[in-house]
Design a protein around this motif. Structure first.
Motif, short mmCIF file in Angstrom:
data_model
loop_
_atom_site.label_atom_id
_atom_site.label_comp_id
_atom_site.label_asym_id
_atom_site.label_seq_id
_atom_site.Cartn_x
_atom_site.Cartn_y
_atom_site.Cartn_z
N UNK A 152 0.87 -1.33 0.02
CA UNK A 152 0.12 0.18 0.02
C UNK A 152 1.05 1.34 -0.06
N UNK A 153 1.94 1.20 0.83
CA UNK A 153 2.88 2.30 0.56
C UNK A 153 3.23 2.52 -0.71
N UNK B 182 -1.07 10.37 1.07
CA UNK B 182 -2.14 10.08 1.90
C UNK B 182 -2.58 8.85 1.84
N UNK B 183 -2.48 7.69 2.73
CA UNK B 183 -3.05 6.48 2.56
C UNK B 183 -4.18 6.06 3.33
N UNK B 184 -4.89 6.97 3.86
CA UNK B 184 -6.03 6.94 4.53
C UNK B 184 -7.17 5.88 4.12
N UNK B 185 -7.18 6.21 2.84
CA UNK B 185 -8.41 5.23 2.18
C UNK B 185 -8.23 3.87 1.93
N UNK B 186 -6.83 3.26 2.19
CA UNK B 186 -6.45 2.03 1.83
C UNK B 186 -7.22 0.99 2.77
N UNK B 187 -7.63 -0.13 2.09
CA UNK B 187 -8.03 -1.28 2.72
C UNK B 187 -7.71 -2.56 2.13
N UNK B 188 -6.94 -3.52 2.98
CA UNK B 188 -6.11 -4.66 2.39
C UNK B 188 -7.18 -5.33 1.48
#
Length: 157
Positions: A17-18, A66-72
């Motif tokens: 995700x990064x 901004x990685x706040x929207x990520x979901x695995x």
């Protein structure tokens, strides 16, 4: 039709995700944001639906991402029909992906696009370490993202 890239690590909460967030911004900065769709996944599914690791998110935020929207999510073999390039963070995940891949699928290590790194260089898993490991991952994915953006700029235009 967009070119699709999927970045893959083990659990899809740290490295991939990064790399997704960094690559998306790098491509936009190179004028390729409308041509390339970027996402990420893990070869394992135990973190499905979870947000990015808080340490990974904190390092991204510190550097203006901004990685706040990520979901695995877990990578599925059926995705190979929709993805043009699959980039693994390390050799173990590369092996898993190549076992799932149909003939002709483009599956590589992300750092193979970093001109300063050996072709078989990996992005190490920072999960069991401290903050410095996440910063190191960020530096590695930034360098590889720049190299990939340059590669795609010549390939897609």
């Amino acid at each position: 039709m967009s070119y699709r890239v999927c970045l893959v690590c083990l659990g899809n909460i740290c490295r991939s995700p990064m790399a997704e967030v960094v690559l998306r911004k790098t491509l936009a900065d190179h004028g390729l944001g409308d041509l390339v769709v970027v996402d990420s996944a893990g070869t394992g599914g135990w973190h499905q639906g979870d947000p990015m690791d808080r340490r990974a998110s904190a390092v991204l935020t510190e550097y203006g991402y901004d990685g706040s929207a990520h979901r695995a999510r877990q990578f599925l073999a059926s995705w190979f029909g929709e993805v043009d390039l699959v980039l693994a963070m390390d050799v173990d995940n590369l092996r898993v992906l190549r076992r799932l891949a149909p003939a002709g699928a483009d599956v590589r290590l992300l750092r193979s696009f970093d001109p300063a790194a050996p072709r078989d260089a990996e992005v190490p898993d920072p999960y069991y370490g401290g903050r410095a490991g996440f910063t190191e991952v960020l530096e590695m994915v930034r360098a590889a993202s720049e190299g990939l953006a340059k590669h795609l700029a010549t390939t897609l235009r």
